[in-house]
Motif scaffolding. Structure first.
Motif, PDB file in Angstrom:
ATOM      1  N   UNK A 114       0.858  -1.178   0.000  1.00  0.00           N
ATOM      2  CA  UNK A 114       0.000   0.000   0.000  1.00  0.00           C
ATOM      3  C   UNK A 114       0.896   1.229   0.000  1.00  0.00           C
ATOM      4  N   UNK A 115       0.386   2.307  -0.586  1.00  0.00           N
ATOM      5  CA  UNK A 115       1.145   3.564  -0.629  1.00  0.00           C
ATOM      6  C   UNK A 115       0.161   4.726  -0.704  1.00  0.00           C
ATOM      7  N   UNK A 116       0.601   5.891  -0.241  1.00  0.00           N
ATOM      8  CA  UNK A 116      -0.289   7.050  -0.312  1.00  0.00           C
ATOM      9  C   UNK A 116      -0.623   7.449  -1.750  1.00  0.00           C
ATOM     10  N   UNK A 117       0.337   7.261  -2.654  1.00  0.00           N
ATOM     11  CA  UNK A 117       0.118   7.648  -4.051  1.00  0.00           C
ATOM     12  C   UNK A 117       1.073   6.839  -4.931  1.00  0.00           C
ATOM     13  N   UNK A 118       0.868   6.957  -6.234  1.00  0.00           N
ATOM     14  CA  UNK A 118       1.656   6.185  -7.184  1.00  0.00           C
ATOM     15  C   UNK A 118       3.140   6.550  -7.122  1.00  0.00           C
ATOM     16  N   UNK A 119       3.442   7.819  -6.926  1.00  0.00           N
ATOM     17  CA  UNK A 119       4.842   8.214  -6.899  1.00  0.00           C
ATOM     18  C   UNK A 119       5.550   7.645  -5.670  1.00  0.00           C
ATOM     19  N   UNK A 120       4.862   7.520  -4.544  1.00  0.00           N
ATOM     20  CA  UNK A 120       5.459   6.891  -3.350  1.00  0.00           C
ATOM     21  C   UNK A 120       5.755   5.422  -3.618  1.00  0.00           C
ATOM     22  N   UNK A 121       4.815   4.746  -4.264  1.00  0.00           N
ATOM     23  CA  UNK A 121       5.065   3.341  -4.584  1.00  0.00           C
ATOM     24  C   UNK A 121       6.221   3.225  -5.571  1.00  0.00           C
ATOM     25  N   UNK A 122       6.247   4.095  -6.571  1.00  0.00           N
ATOM     26  CA  UNK A 122       7.326   4.068  -7.569  1.00  0.00           C
ATOM     27  C   UNK A 122       8.682   4.268  -6.899  1.00  0.00           C
ATOM     28  N   UNK A 123       8.755   5.157  -5.921  1.00  0.00           N
ATOM     29  CA  UNK A 123      10.008   5.382  -5.183  1.00  0.00           C
ATOM     30  C   UNK A 123      10.430   4.130  -4.437  1.00  0.00           C
TER      31      UNK A 123
END
Length: 166
Positions: A114-123
């Motif tokens: 889980x992640x707050x947003x796509x960019x957090x997951x991408x990081x």
């Protein structure tokens, strides 16, 4: 099979607590048809046996700002036990990884993230997961919506199976 060692009341206790872990011992005892003191003794015994591993609140990830849920299928270069253990330990230390399962088949591990947003997951994906030693490949699938998320086990199936074997 552990279920054969449990009597019907123990299985009812487990089923009731699985459905609602917040109920009082008095309410639980009433639902399973015994008095409160033996019910509490049974619950404590089930905890000591490891059949009840904990009590948790089911939180709404999206309402808490975790908008992205991803399943990541991870392939490792080596499946030596030491490498498997090392990868599992890394997964336990990554906060975005909520579940980690070793699989048989085309991929070695399935991670639920889980992640707050796509960019957090991408990081996380590029900065941690893909750069982890022994990781050969990662395929990801973004969850659009969930249709079912049931914790635990289906006790009605267990009871049916036990009644057939008796």
């Amino acid at each position: 099979m552990v279920a054969h060692r449990l009597d019907e009341i123990d299985r009812k206790i487990l089923a009731e607590l699985q459905a609602d872990g917040r109920m009082t011992n008095v309410e639980l005892a009433k639902r399973v048809g015994i008095s409160a003191p033996p019910c509490l003794r049974r619950v404590r015994a089930l905890e000591e046996q490891g059949l009840i591993r904990g009590y948790h609140a089911e939180v709404n990830a999206r309402e808490l700002g975790f908008e992205v849920q991803v399943f990541a299928m991870v392939g490792l270069e080596s499946q030596a036990e030491v490498e498997l253990n090392a990868f599992e330990e890394r997964c336990r230390n990554w906060p975005l990884v909520r579940e980690c399962h070793m699989l048989n088949g085309e991929v070695d591990f399935m991670l639920k993230c889980v992640a707050p947003d796509l960019s957090s997951f991408q990081s996380f994906l590029t900065g941690q997961l893909l750069s982890t030693p022994n990781v050969a490949s990662v395929k990801t699938s973004l969850v659009i919506r969930g249709a079912k998320d049931e914790p635990g086990v289906p006790f009605d199936v267990l009871e049916e199976r036990l009644s057939r074997s008796a």
